[in-house]
Scaffold this motif. Structure first.
Motif, short mmCIF file in Angstrom:
data_model
loop_
_atom_site.label_atom_id
_atom_site.label_comp_id
_atom_site.label_asym_id
_atom_site.label_seq_id
_atom_site.Cartn_x
_atom_site.Cartn_y
_atom_site.Cartn_z
N ASP A 1 0.87 -1.18 0.00
CA ASP A 1 0.00 0.00 0.00
C ASP A 1 0.91 1.24 0.00
O ASP A 1 1.30 1.73 1.06
CB ASP A 1 -0.89 -0.05 1.25
N VAL A 2 1.26 1.69 -1.19
CA VAL A 2 2.31 2.72 -1.29
C VAL A 2 1.86 3.92 -2.11
O VAL A 2 1.21 3.77 -3.15
CB VAL A 2 3.62 2.10 -1.88
N ASP A 3 2.18 5.11 -1.60
CA ASP A 3 1.99 6.36 -2.35
C ASP A 3 3.36 6.89 -2.77
O ASP A 3 4.29 6.95 -1.96
CB ASP A 3 1.32 7.43 -1.49
N ILE A 4 3.44 7.31 -4.02
CA ILE A 4 4.65 7.96 -4.53
C ILE A 4 4.41 9.46 -4.51
O ILE A 4 3.46 9.94 -5.14
CB ILE A 4 4.95 7.50 -5.98
N TRP A 5 5.22 10.18 -3.78
CA TRP A 5 5.11 11.65 -3.72
C TRP A 5 6.24 12.26 -4.56
O TRP A 5 7.41 12.10 -4.22
CB TRP A 5 5.23 12.13 -2.29
N LEU A 6 5.85 12.96 -5.61
CA LEU A 6 6.83 13.68 -6.43
C LEU A 6 6.96 15.10 -5.86
O LEU A 6 6.01 15.88 -5.91
CB LEU A 6 6.36 13.71 -7.89
N ILE A 7 8.11 15.40 -5.31
CA ILE A 7 8.30 16.71 -4.64
C ILE A 7 8.59 17.83 -5.65
O ILE A 7 7.95 18.89 -5.59
CB ILE A 7 9.38 16.63 -3.55
N PRO A 8 9.51 17.68 -6.61
CA PRO A 8 9.75 18.76 -7.58
C PRO A 8 8.67 18.75 -8.67
O PRO A 8 7.93 17.78 -8.79
CB PRO A 8 11.11 18.40 -8.18
N PRO A 9 8.59 19.82 -9.48
CA PRO A 9 7.67 19.80 -10.62
C PRO A 9 8.07 18.69 -11.60
O PRO A 9 9.25 18.35 -11.73
CB PRO A 9 7.87 21.17 -11.26
#
Length: 510
Positions: free
Chosen positions: A75-83
């Protein structure tokens, strides 16, 4: 196992890609898959996981890792921090692969949703900056890291905690990720063994991603000295050995008020395999120490007010090893004794007050042709080099190497992760020990152990590294069994040497 600087790691990557022909995309795939294999047992399937992704290779590894986690039902979320537009090169290729599988990701954008949701994850994987940090931590990473550190999640960092530099040198500007565990790629980086940086790493695990050894041919020889190295190099006595074949050692030290130091050194040397030990002390304290270690030959040398007067009444060349310094004192006569020891042809170990005097005897040190071992703590190293202690601690590797090479000595720079440097500049980082050793007398014990191991080992570096390892292992054994870091005495460490040696040498016979 090699230890590398950030620059050396970049060079190894470049070599693998340009000289050997392994593509960057393939290296990233290998890294992400190896990270998944290393982490999967650490991440419960029912827990919520976040992977925080920045630009650069660290983020690229994160896309691969995130893909494997999703494929295996986490159960994983990928968070993209830069644009999105900032993701380029090999990392962009892996981002595109990730998206082509219709896997979703979340974007940091203004950070409101992130600040709210970061509290909901049990495990957060830090793929933000890795080796890529240059200069200070910039927005939005500084805020992301602050919120991550405030969360209650278990934090796993990839390569190094984001916000630190690979080579160490953290001085309190900006706040790095405080990891519970760091999975470092291929080789540990220098900063993992330097403080305060090492405090942020948590446990350290090295993840092999298959970079060929040839990629590291130009790297300085820096290695971790581990249990496997001790097993490989520690030898038992042969059936035909006699006391002479294991070294006749001399301990020179002691003074009024410091009678215990040479006694502990002598006893530790015997416990570590020395064949015969003589302890030479100021004659005024001879009667106090004479019966303390019944196996030791005690000699009184002329003294004045409880300190050596400076006369050396015997030929020192008959000894296979000499240790000078424990409890010696700082009077002029003590300096003369150190000077006399420097002029011998026997292997020499200098510690404690001998190092104090050595700062004014560096010419004699340079002139020596037989092996010399120095065992300074950072304060003693500062006096030897005329550098502030803070600089010694920040540049432990560089300062140790330049001093050892300039003076042709084996240098044991003590502290957490003690570094043993050979005269050729190769370095071996110890992996044992704890804060129980921050107590009077433990250095005297180490001196005795080094003396014994230098006398009976076929390689001086191996002997020193093994002495340092076993000294730390004795403290670890005490803390893991019957003691705490508060109550261990130097004599407890001596008493535990047999247990530690038994655990290594008995397995040889098993």
């Amino acid at each position: 196992m090699r230890i590398v600087s950030g620059e050396e790691m970049y060079e190894a990557d470049r070599f693998a890609m340009e000289e050997i022909g392994i593509s960057g995309v393939m290296l990233m795939e290998n890294a992400g898959k190896a990270l998944f294999e290393a982490m999967k047992s650490r991440i419960p399937k029912e827990k919520r996981v976040a992977v925080l992704i920045g630009t650069g290779n660290n983020g690229g590894d994160g896309f691969v890792l995130g893909r494997y986690l999703k494929e295996h039902g986490y159960d994983v979320d990928i968070w993209l921090i830069p644009p999105y537009s900032k993701i380029r090169g090999d990392a962009r290729t892996h981002f595109d692969i990730y998206r082509s599988l219709s896997y979703s990701y979340r974007s940091y954008e203004d950070g409101v949703a992130f600040a709210r949701d970061i509290q909901n994850y049990s495990v957060v994987i830090d793929c933000l900056l890795g080796l890529g940090l240059s200069g200070a931590i910039r927005a939005p990473y500084d805020e992301v890291i602050r919120q991550l550190n405030r969360s209650s999640a278990t934090v796993l960092s990839v390569d190094l905690p984001s916000g630190l530099h690979a080579n160490g040198g953290y001085v309190g500007e900006g706040v790095p990720v405080r990891a519970n565990k760091t999975y470092t790629i291929q080789c540990p980086k220098l900063g993992a063994f330097l403080y305060p940086d090492a405090d942020f790493y948590g446990d350290l695990e090295v993840v092999d991603i298959g970079l060929p050894q040839a990629a590291f041919s130009s790297v300085f020889n820096r290695e971790l000295w581990q249990k496997s190295d001790v097993h490989r190099t520690l030898s038992d006595r042969s059936a035909s050995s006699h006391k002479g074949s294991h070294g006749k050692g001399l301990v020179i030290g002691g003074s009024k008020g410091m009678v215990g130091a040479p006694v502990m050194t002598a006893k530790a040397a015997y416990r570590s395999g020395a064949g015969l030990i003589q302890a030479s002390v100021p004659d005024e304290i001879l009667s106090v120490v004479a019966g303390t270690v019944v196996e030791t030959i005690f000699q009184g040398w002329s003294s004045r007010e409880g300190f050596f007067s400076g006369e050396v009444p015997e030929d020192l060349s008959s000894f296979d090893g000499i240790a000078v310094g424990p409890g010696l004192g700082r009077k002029p006569g003590c300096k003369s004794v150190v000077e006399a020891a420097l002029s011998t042809t026997s292997p020499l170990i200098l510690d404690a007050d001998a190092l104090y005097h050595l700062a004014e005897l560096k010419g004699c040190l340079k002139a020596r042709e037989t092996p010399t071992v120095l065992t300074p703590h950072p304060g003693e190293m500062a006096r030897l080099t005329d550098l502030p202690i803070e600089e010694i601690q920040r540049k432990r590797f560089e300062i140790s190497r330049s001093f050892a090479k300039e003076f042709g000595v084996y240098l044991v720079l003590k502290g957490p992760n003690t570094i043993v440097t050979s005269p050729d500049g190769s370095q071996f980082v110890n992996t044992t020990g704890n804060s129980a050793l921050a107590k009077g007398g433990t250095g005297d014990v180490l001196t005795g152990m080094v003396l014994a191991f230098v006398m009976h080992s076929s390689s001086i570096q191996e002997g020193i590294s093994n002495a340092v390892f076993l000294h730390g292992q004795a403290a670890d054994t005490l803390v893991q069994t019957t003691h705490t870091t508060l109550d261990v005495l130097a004599t407890d460490v001596i008493a535990t040497i047999p247990t530690v040696l038994h655990s290594f040498l008995n397995q040889h016979h098993g």
